[in-house]
Enzyme design. Structure first.
Site, PDB file in Angstrom:
ATOM      1  N   GLU A 140       5.525   1.296  -7.194  1.00 44.19           N
ATOM      2  CA  GLU A 140       4.494   0.511  -7.887  1.00 44.19           C
ATOM      3  C   GLU A 140       4.306   0.780  -9.341  1.00 44.19           C
ATOM      4  OE1 GLU A 140       0.621   1.898  -6.016  1.00 44.19           O
ATOM      5  OE2 GLU A 140       1.170   1.054  -4.048  1.00 44.19           O
ATOM      6  N   HIS A 173      -3.690  -4.797  -3.603  1.00 43.11           N
ATOM      7  CA  HIS A 173      -4.288  -3.991  -2.494  1.00 43.11           C
ATOM      8  C   HIS A 173      -5.263  -4.771  -1.430  1.00 43.11           C
ATOM      9  CE1 HIS A 173      -2.788  -1.044  -5.501  1.00 43.11           C
ATOM     10  NE2 HIS A 173      -2.630  -0.145  -4.341  1.00 43.11           N
TER      11      HIS A 173
END
Length: 280
Positions: A140, A173
């Site tokens: 990430e 997300h």
């Protein structure tokens, strides 16, 4: 103007191109999680292995976006590794100071864990901890910070780049809604939980992007991200388990950590300390 080298600034990409490129990165990253057909949940060991492979692959190709979208004049003066924060100049301080400052922010939750007996120095090494503490933070941060920020910084100012890339990070997300629905959660509850997750991932993303631009190093947001995953979201309700002086002391620790972090974030991240003369 954000990317500077030898006194010259490089901001020539159309903002729309930078945003579209970063949206494509988000799509590839999230899409890679669903290329494997499986009816098993996200916490199934096999699913974790497949998804880890996907995000590692996306991370591997992400620097290509930076290279293609960076002007030739910039690449002639600074390497692609420097642009994405993978180098040794100032690495020791970049690895220690941001982590220490993040530790200060979590002073309250750390003290709560110690008082509750939940604090443990040791970490069980299994596929779940590897995903949470190593694979997810690495992939990430490498994709959303090390590769996305240099793209954004060629079209936007540092504050704008931090906010936009962090919003994309938070939006990325929302795919967890699908997993929560599969786990039996009602749609309304799944949306509420995901909105909360969007909020704190976006806020953390801004902090993480700030660490990247101030230190010029990928390792700074990486270690901060791993530590935050280890700590989890602070549970304020834990304070209500204590009474009297102990609760007061823990509340004070929360405030000391917060205000100490605010002070340090203004003083501990001067770019010259980390030999960062690129992102200024």
């Amino acid at each position: 103007m954000a990317i500077a080298f030898d006194g010259k600034y490089f901001m020539q990409n159309d903002p729309a191109i930078s945003i579209l490129a970063c949206l494509l990165l988000v799509t590839l990253y999230v899409g890679g999680l669903y290329v494997w057909s499986s009816n098993k949940g996200r916490n199934d060991p096999q699913t974790i292995k497949y998804r880890s492979f996907s995000v590692c692959f996306v991370s591997l190709i992400s620097p290509t976006f930076v290279y293609v979208l960076s002007p030739t004049q910039l690449l002639d003066k600074v390497s692609i590794f420097k642009l994405i924060g993978v180098h040794f100049d100032g690495i020791l301080l970049s690895a220690t100071i941001p982590l220490a400052v993040t530790f200060v922010l979590f002073l309250g939750p750390i003290m709560v864990k110690i008082c509750s007996g939940k604090y443990s120095v040791g970490i069980d090494i299994d596929i779940f901890s590897l995903r949470t503490l190593v694979i997810a933070p690495f992939c990430e941060e490498f994709t959303f910070r090390a590769c996305m920020m240099p793209i954004m910084l060629q079209s936007f100012s540092i504050p704008q780049s931090c906010i936009i890339s962090s919003l994309l990070f938070g939006i990325g997300h929302f795919h967890h809604i699908y997993s929560r629905l599969k786990d039996g959660l009602e749609l309304k509850s799944a949306i509420i939980v995901s909105l909360f997750q969007f909020s704190y991932t976006t806020i953390f993303g801004i902090y993480s992007a700030y660490l990247f631009t101030r230190t010029g190093h990928f390792i700074a947001p990486l270690l901060a991200h791993s530590f935050c995953n280890f700590m989890g979201v602070p549970d304020i309700q834990e304070l209500y388990k204590y009474e009297g002086f102990r609760r007061t002391a823990l509340v004070i620790c929360y405030f000391i950590g917060l205000f100490g972090w605010i002070y340090l974030i203004k003083t501990a991240f001067q770019p010259n300390v980390y030999n960062n003369y690129l992102y200024t």
